[in-house]
Design a protein around this motif. Structure first.
Motif, PDB file in Angstrom:
ATOM      1  N   ARG A   1      24.940  40.314  44.400  1.00  0.00           N
ATOM      2  CA  ARG A   1      25.074  40.749  43.225  1.00  0.00           C
ATOM      3  C   ARG A   1      24.772  39.739  42.166  1.00  0.00           C
ATOM      4  NH1 ARG A   1      29.594  43.923  44.912  1.00  0.00           N
ATOM      5  NH2 ARG A   1      31.068  42.086  45.052  1.00  0.00           N
TER       6      ARG A   1
ATOM      7  N   ASP B   1      39.658  43.699  43.779  1.00  0.00           N
ATOM      8  CA  ASP B   1      40.023  42.359  44.853  1.00  0.00           C
ATOM      9  C   ASP B   1      39.375  41.275  44.302  1.00  0.00           C
ATOM     10  OD1 ASP B   1      40.973  44.204  46.657  1.00  0.00           O
ATOM     11  OD2 ASP B   1      39.289  44.249  47.759  1.00  0.00           O
ATOM     12  N   SER B   2      38.247  41.200  43.703  1.00  0.00           N
ATOM     13  CA  SER B   2      37.686  39.921  42.993  1.00  0.00           C
ATOM     14  C   SER B   2      38.853  39.526  41.991  1.00  0.00           C
ATOM     15  CB  SER B   2      36.134  40.141  42.565  1.00  0.00           C
ATOM     16  OG  SER B   2      35.408  40.589  43.807  1.00  0.00           O
TER      17      SER B   2
ATOM     18  N   ASP C   1      35.547  52.772  45.998  1.00  0.00           N
ATOM     19  CA  ASP C   1      35.252  51.894  46.777  1.00  0.00           C
ATOM     20  C   ASP C   1      34.661  50.673  45.748  1.00  0.00           C
ATOM     21  OD1 ASP C   1      35.659  52.887  49.082  1.00  0.00           O
ATOM     22  OD2 ASP C   1      33.584  53.522  49.442  1.00  0.00           O
ATOM     23  N   LEU C   2      33.865  51.087  44.753  1.00  0.00           N
ATOM     24  CA  LEU C   2      33.422  50.263  43.909  1.00  0.00           C
ATOM     25  C   LEU C   2      34.559  49.463  42.843  1.00  0.00           C
ATOM     26  CD1 LEU C   2      30.313  50.494  41.242  1.00  0.00           C
ATOM     27  CD2 LEU C   2      32.752  50.086  40.424  1.00  0.00           C
TER      28      LEU C   2
ATOM     29  N   PHE D   1      28.825  48.121  38.525  1.00  0.00           N
ATOM     30  CA  PHE D   1      30.091  47.171  38.892  1.00  0.00           C
ATOM     31  C   PHE D   1      30.082  45.917  38.104  1.00  0.00           C
ATOM     32  CE2 PHE D   1      31.085  43.104  40.893  1.00  0.00           C
ATOM     33  CZ  PHE D   1      32.043  43.284  41.834  1.00  0.00           C
TER      34      PHE D   1
ATOM     35  N   GLU E   1      25.032  48.294  40.931  1.00  0.00           N
ATOM     36  CA  GLU E   1      25.167  46.985  40.721  1.00  0.00           C
ATOM     37  C   GLU E   1      25.594  46.952  39.147  1.00  0.00           C
ATOM     38  OE1 GLU E   1      25.135  44.445  42.455  1.00  0.00           O
ATOM     39  OE2 GLU E   1      24.946  45.661  44.361  1.00  0.00           O
TER      40      GLU E   1
ATOM     41  N   ASP F   1      36.489  46.891  45.110  1.00  0.00           N
ATOM     42  CA  ASP F   1      35.762  45.364  45.065  1.00  0.00           C
ATOM     43  C   ASP F   1      36.012  45.030  43.819  1.00  0.00           C
ATOM     44  OD1 ASP F   1      34.649  46.221  47.519  1.00  0.00           O
ATOM     45  OD2 ASP F   1      32.778  46.479  46.836  1.00  0.00           O
TER      46      ASP F   1
ATOM     47  N   LYS G   1      32.591  40.289  51.679  1.00  0.00           N
ATOM     48  CA  LYS G   1      32.865  40.237  50.329  1.00  0.00           C
ATOM     49  C   LYS G   1      32.041  39.015  49.675  1.00  0.00           C
ATOM     50  CE  LYS G   1      37.491  42.147  50.420  1.00  0.00           C
ATOM     51  NZ  LYS G   1      37.107  43.388  49.687  1.00  0.00           N
TER      52      LYS G   1
ATOM     53  N   GLY H   1      28.384  40.167  49.598  1.00  0.00           N
ATOM     54  CA  GLY H   1      28.296  40.995  48.425  1.00  0.00           C
ATOM     55  C   GLY H   1      28.293  40.336  46.967  1.00  0.00           C
ATOM     56  N   SER H   2      29.094  39.406  46.935  1.00  0.00           N
ATOM     57  CA  SER H   2      29.187  38.518  45.606  1.00  0.00           C
ATOM     58  C   SER H   2      27.807  37.755  45.343  1.00  0.00           C
ATOM     59  CB  SER H   2      30.363  37.498  45.832  1.00  0.00           C
ATOM     60  OG  SER H   2      31.414  38.414  45.719  1.00  0.00           O
TER      61      SER H   2
END
Length: 467
Positions: free
Chosen positions: A288, A323-324, A316-317, A354, A351, A320, A281, A284-285
């Motif tokens: 991005r 969760d954030s 899935d998107l 998201f 991207e 994420d 994670k 990924g952050s």
């Protein structure tokens, strides 16, 4: 001069006044002819009185009486007896007879125009009622030449007088139009030209002051437009300056994040279970964030790349994003829920989508936190033959009126104090790049609902983007 407003007023006024005088000229000439003939009848009756007073008058006196009356002979009917009172030789046969006793206005006008149109000197008979009850009927014979000459002279004088009145009236109107209309319009045009030379200078905005209501309304509308334009120019200038600063910050931030990305690559190799779970994670952050910096730099160069459309699992998107945001919510009583059908795939730039979803969820979270009350944020999705629909609903306080009025406008649509409104503006722009739409479905005291619509077909994508 004819191309100017006052010049055309001058010409039109002259034409209209002359037209009015022509309409007056025709009945005036007809009336002049009637008075001329009635005067000849009256003079003929007066001349006949000399003969009635003295039956014996010589030929010279009779000729003088007829010449003074302007006729050839006089017939007077008294007590049903028709009597030739005065007479002299008639040079030619009588051409026409006119009865002045019951002549209508139309008949008088017709006879007057016919006389003006006929230049031939003719002999006519004229009948009328004697004055002072001097009999039952009086009729005379006379030439039309002197009558037509008098009519032409009278008509010429009318036309000359009409021309003088027209010129004088037109000149007054010309000066009045210049003072009342042309001068204020020129002042307004000069103000517009000064403003066009320096639209960013608020001193050049027109100040309404016209006394004429229509001109004042035009000035007020122009002042409002110039004020809005000046504000827009200032805002664009600030945006340009901000864009330059953001580009520099993004450039340096990208370098910092790139270094952080190298460290996270090593962290992924750790054997710590917690690190193994959190490292993806974090990676990924940071990835991005680096992508966002690069896109910001591209936007500053006005060459932001179009979205790279690929199939992706929407669940899935959304997971994420949740969760954030759940981590960001901390101890605040905010519940997150999702209603995404299993296996639902959408075609989008991962991207960019998201960023849009995260932006909307973040705004909802911040709005609920600001109230200090518990809240809920729900993300759901549906699809039909034409498009995918992603719905984000919250139980926050709703958007304030200013945010609703300037929705999707940068620096104007902020929903909270200190907000810039950039998030919604960027999100709407990104969805438009996909050919879709970001819509505000509802907002009130019970919460807010946004819908993201993504088209399925390329044809829809092209049509939506064109709109």
């Amino acid at each position: 001069m004819l191309n100017s407003l006052s010049g055309r007023f001058l010409v039109l006024t002259t034409v209209f006044v002359m037209l009015a005088e022509v309409l007056i000229f025709v009945p005036s000439v007809a009336r002049f002819r009637e008075d001329y003939l009635l005067l000849r009848l009256e003079r003929a009756q007066i001349a006949s009185l000399a003969l009635l007073a003295d039956d014996m008058i010589d030929a010279d006196l009779e000729r003088e009486l007829l010449d003074n009356a302007g006729v050839f002979n006089v017939v007077l009917r008294r007590d049903e007896v028709r009597q030739l009172v005065l007479s002299s030789p008639i040079p030619e046969p009588i051409n026409a007879t006119y009865d002045m006793r019951d002549a209508s206005a139309w008949l008088l006008i017709r006879d007057a125009l016919a006389r003006l149109a006929d230049p031939t000197d003719r002999i006519i008979r004229v009948m009328g009622n004697p004055v002072q009850d001097g009999g039952l009927l009086i009729e005379v014979t006379m030439e039309t030449g002197p009558l037509r000459t008098a009519m032409l002279d009278y008509g010429l004088r009318i036309l000359v007088l009409s021309a003088v009145i027209s010129i004088f009236t037109a000149a007054l109107l010309f000066l009045a139009v210049r003072a009342i209309l042309v001068k204020p319009i020129k002042t307004l045009v000069q103000s517009m030209q000064r403003y066009a030379a320096a639209p960013e200078d608020a001193r050049h905005i027109v100040t309404p002051g016209a006394g004429i209501r229509e001109l004042r309304e035009a000035e007020e509308a122009l002042a409002s437009m110039q004020t809005d334009l000046t504000s827009a120019l200032k805002q664009k200038e600030r945006l340009a300056q901000l864009g330059g600063a953001v580009s520099k910050i993004s450039h340096d931030l990208r370098n910092i994040l790139t270094s952080a990305q190298l460290f996270t690559d090593r962290i992924e190799g750790s054997d710590d279970p917690l690190v193994k779970r959190m490292a993806p994670k974090l990676v990924g952050s940071i990835t991005r964030a680096v992508s966002l910096c690069e896109n910001t730099l591209a936007f500053g160069r006005v060459d932001e790349p179009p979205p790279q459309l690929n199939r992706l699992q929407l669940a899935d998107l959304v997971a994420d994003v949740i969760d954030s945001e759940r981590l960001a919510a901390g101890d605040h009583d905010i519940s997150f829920s999702e209603d995404i059908p299993l296996g639902l795939t959408v075609r989008a730039d991962a991207e960019q989508l998201f960023r849009v979803v995260a932006n909307l969820v973040r705004n909802a979270r911040q709005a609920i936190v600001a109230t200090g009350k518990p809240g809920e944020i729900c993300i759901s999705a549906t699809e039909d033959d034409a498009a995918w629909s992603i719905t984000l609903t919250d139980t926050g306080p709703g958007l304030p009126p200013r945010a609703r009025e300037h929705l999707f406008k940068p620096f104007q649509g902020g929903a909270r104090k200190g907000g810039s409104g950039l998030g919604l503006a960027i999100s709407a722009d990104l969805i438009r790049g996909h050919g879709g739409r970001l819509e505000l479905k509802r907002t009130d005291e019970t919460g807010t609902q946004f819908i993201i619509r993504l088209p399925k077909s390329d044809a829809t994508l092209s049509a939506e983007a064109a709109e």
